[in-house]
Design an enzyme around this catalytic site. Structure first.
Site, short mmCIF file in Angstrom:
data_model
loop_
_atom_site.label_atom_id
_atom_site.label_comp_id
_atom_site.label_asym_id
_atom_site.label_seq_id
_atom_site.Cartn_x
_atom_site.Cartn_y
_atom_site.Cartn_z
CG HIS A 136 69.14 82.18 12.86
ND1 HIS A 136 68.05 83.02 12.76
CD2 HIS A 136 68.82 81.25 13.77
CE1 HIS A 136 67.11 82.61 13.60
NE2 HIS A 136 67.54 81.53 14.22
CG HIS A 170 63.50 82.63 16.17
ND1 HIS A 170 64.05 83.09 17.34
CD2 HIS A 170 64.32 81.67 15.70
CE1 HIS A 170 65.16 82.41 17.57
NE2 HIS A 170 65.35 81.56 16.60
#
Ligand code: ADP
Ligand code: MG
Length: 575
Positions: free
Chosen positions: A55, A217
């Site tokens: 991320h 995700h």
């Protein structure tokens, strides 16, 4: 797959090594995979966040004056383990307490909570907040709740400024909860995401479709729909967020965030839409952030975060910050370095850690489980979990993230190795060695849960040479209660507990029976419990995000729990 990779297994380590070289103002603990500010901890509340990697710049890129003190990096899209988080807490402790910022995923919450407990036991004051801003997911007490996404970036900035000012742990925590209450986000994916270790897209998204409400995700969102123009997409994001929380007549901080593969020109185009759409709803955007701040590896797409701002929030937002991922203003004034942090008291050593048994290998009486048999149980379990690794991960792929088989097989093999090395001579120590091995090597939701099971299981047995059925039942119950309280789950919620609870009940009903009868009944209860999860709707863990769509699939944790119980049955009864 075309990616800059040497070896999929070392992507996180090599990226951390690169960060260490690129940013001398940071200190990277490569062993624990923690990014710290260089230099001594300062006398302020320590702010720590972390989670799965992938991320970036979140979270490591937000370490520095005005923001985080440390960031913990898990494997790609997998939560870090408690000992990693614990290392972050110890290494950034300035004596004023620590606030953990956790994104709401079961695995992250459990692993960070366990770390907080470890630190507490050593006298470090640790509090935590859970970010849950994703409006794409229904907020319901019957699920794991909303995912934590973009608001985390704004929160780390605002709360980081408050900690830098010298605010106390309780006021920093209160502020964090205010930000959480006042912010909402939603994302959209134009393409899927490819994990380095997998090598192909995580989910299929046809060229013509987009996933509205996607998670960071690649979790499913609200709906899949044919591609629309930017104005229509922005309208749907703004509508979803403003329908969830009333922002009318409120100044707001807005982030238009790229998911990793979206050019800045498109993000600014989206920002142009968003600001006007919000203005039409009476929301005045007073500050903004446009760029890649919380990404999903190589996903094309964006997310929108809106935060209601008041004077306090704006003042802290405007405070200077100097991190690799966000820099603004000059000269962040940090508190003085800590000259001396008192070494916290050591955690108490439990009594049974020091017990040495004179007679280690007891003769088998036929109605008891010896130390050697518990070791055989672990070895058999490791073998069976390894053999079923792919099967368990396939079950997890259907309703989770396809890592359960790899997680638990790795963990049990580490547990077996640790047992071989430590050669513990009490049931308490076997449970502790196996439990801590699972906690520190599995990650995800199942690591802390199985780890807790074995820790409590061993603790309950105490100082005996052999486990009879009544002791086994009591130990199993203690383990199950540990899992229940850590995961806040009960029977019927489609988890490993749908195997573990019926097994505990069965063993208790057989306390006057022969060990062999008790274990064959327990085995049966495990298989039945496992099969019954197929018709259940998941209410805990990652699978709960799917709601009704989780029905029709066996729970992976229930399947691995049945293998564990079966392995114990094997040691006593054979095949
Ligand atoms: P993650 O979901 O973090 O990827 P794993 O895939 O290793 O972790 O484990 C998933 C399993 O964990 C689920 O199948 C379920 O049995 C179990 N699980 C998840 N949340 C809970 C909970 N709150 N209580 C009990 N078991 C849980
Ligand atoms: Mg999983």
């Amino acid at each position: 797959m075309k990616k800059f990779i040497n070896d999929p297994a070392t992507v996180v380590d090599e990226a951390l090594a690169g960060m260490a070289l690129a940013h001398p103002e940071l200190r990277v603990d490569k062993e624990s995979r923690v990014i710290f500010r260089a230099g001594q901890p300062t006398e302020k509340v320590a702010l720590i966040s972390g989670g799965g990697s992938g991320h970036e710049p979140l979270h490591g890129g937000f370490v520095g004056p005005g923001m985080l003190d440390a960031a913990v990096a898990g494997e790609v899209f997998t939560s870090p383990t408690p000992d990693q988080v614990y290392a972050a807490i110890k290494g950034s402790n300035g004596g004023k307490g620590t606030l953990l910022i956790i994104k709401n995923y079961t695995g992250d919450v459990l692993n960070f909570q366990m770390a907080a407990e470890l630190a507490h036991a050593e006298g470090i004051e640790v509090e935590y907040v859970v970010v849950n801003d994703d409006v794409a997911v229904e907020d319901s007490s019957f699920t794991a709740g909303r995912r934590g996404v973009g608001l985390t970036v704004l929160l780390e900035k605002i709360v980081g400024a408050a900690a830098e000012e010298g605010q106390t742990l309780s006021s920093v925590k209160e502020l964090a909860n205010k930000v959480i209450a006042q912010g909402r986000s939603m994302g959209v994916a134009l393409t899927s995401v490819t994990l380095p270790a997998v090598g192909k897209p995580s989910f299929d998204l046809p060229e013509t479709d987009i996933e509205m409400g996607v998670g960071i995700h690649g979790e499913p969102g609200r709906r899949r729909t044919p591609m629309m123009n930017a104005h229509e997409i922005a309208s749907e994001l703004v509508e979803a967020i403003t329908a969830d929380l009333d922002f009318t007549d409120s100044p707001a901080i807005v982030m238009v965030n790229g998911m990793g593969a979206t050019p800045l020109i498109e993000l600014y185009l989206m920002y142009n839409e968003v600001e006007q759409l919000l203005a039409q709803r009476g929301v005045k955007v007073v500050r903004n952030l446009v760029g890649n701040y919380i990404t999903s590896i190589d996903m094309a797409g964006c997310s929108l975060t809106v935060l209601k701002a008041d004077e306090e929030i704006l003042r802290l937002w405007d405070a200077p910050v100097a991190t690799p991922g966000l820099t603004r203003g000059g000269g962040v004034v940090s508190q003085q370095p800590v000259s001396h942090v008192a070494e916290p008291a050591q955690a108490k050593v439990t009594a049974n850690e020091t017990v040495v048994h004179a007679h280690r290998q007891r003769e088998e009486t036929g109605n008891g489980i010896t130390l050697a048999m518990v070791r055989q149980w672990m070895e058999r379990a490791a073998k069976k979990l390894e053999e079923n690794k792919e099967y368990l991960s396939e079950l997890d792929a259907a309703i989770g993230d396809a890592d359960h088989g790899a997680n638990i097989a790795r963990g049990m093999s580490v547990a077996v190795d640790k047992l071989a090395a430590a050669d513990p001579d009490s049931f308490g120590d076997i449970g502790k060695t196996a439990g801590m091995a699972l906690v520190s090597s599995v990650g995800g939701a199942s690591g802390p849960l199985y780890g807790t099971f074995f820790l409590r299981f061993g603790q309950e047995i105490g100082d005996v040479d052999e486990i009879d059925v009544a002791t086994l039942a009591a130990a199993f119950r203690a383990g199950v209660d540990g899992v229940r309280s850590r995961g806040k789950a009960e029977a019927g919620e489609k988890t490993m507990l749908d195997v573990l609870i019926p097994v505990a009940n069965t063993l208790e009903a057989y306390t006057d029976a022969q060990l062999s009868d008790a274990l064959s009944a327990a085995r049966q209860a495990a298989f039945t419990g496992r099969d019954q999860t197929v018709d259940m709707v998941a209410q805990k863990g990652r699978a709960s995000y799917l709601g009704e769509r989780s029905r029709g699939h066996m729970d992976p944790g229930a399947a691995s729990a049945a293998l564990l119980v079966d392995a114990l049955g094997f040691v006593v009864l054979g095949e």
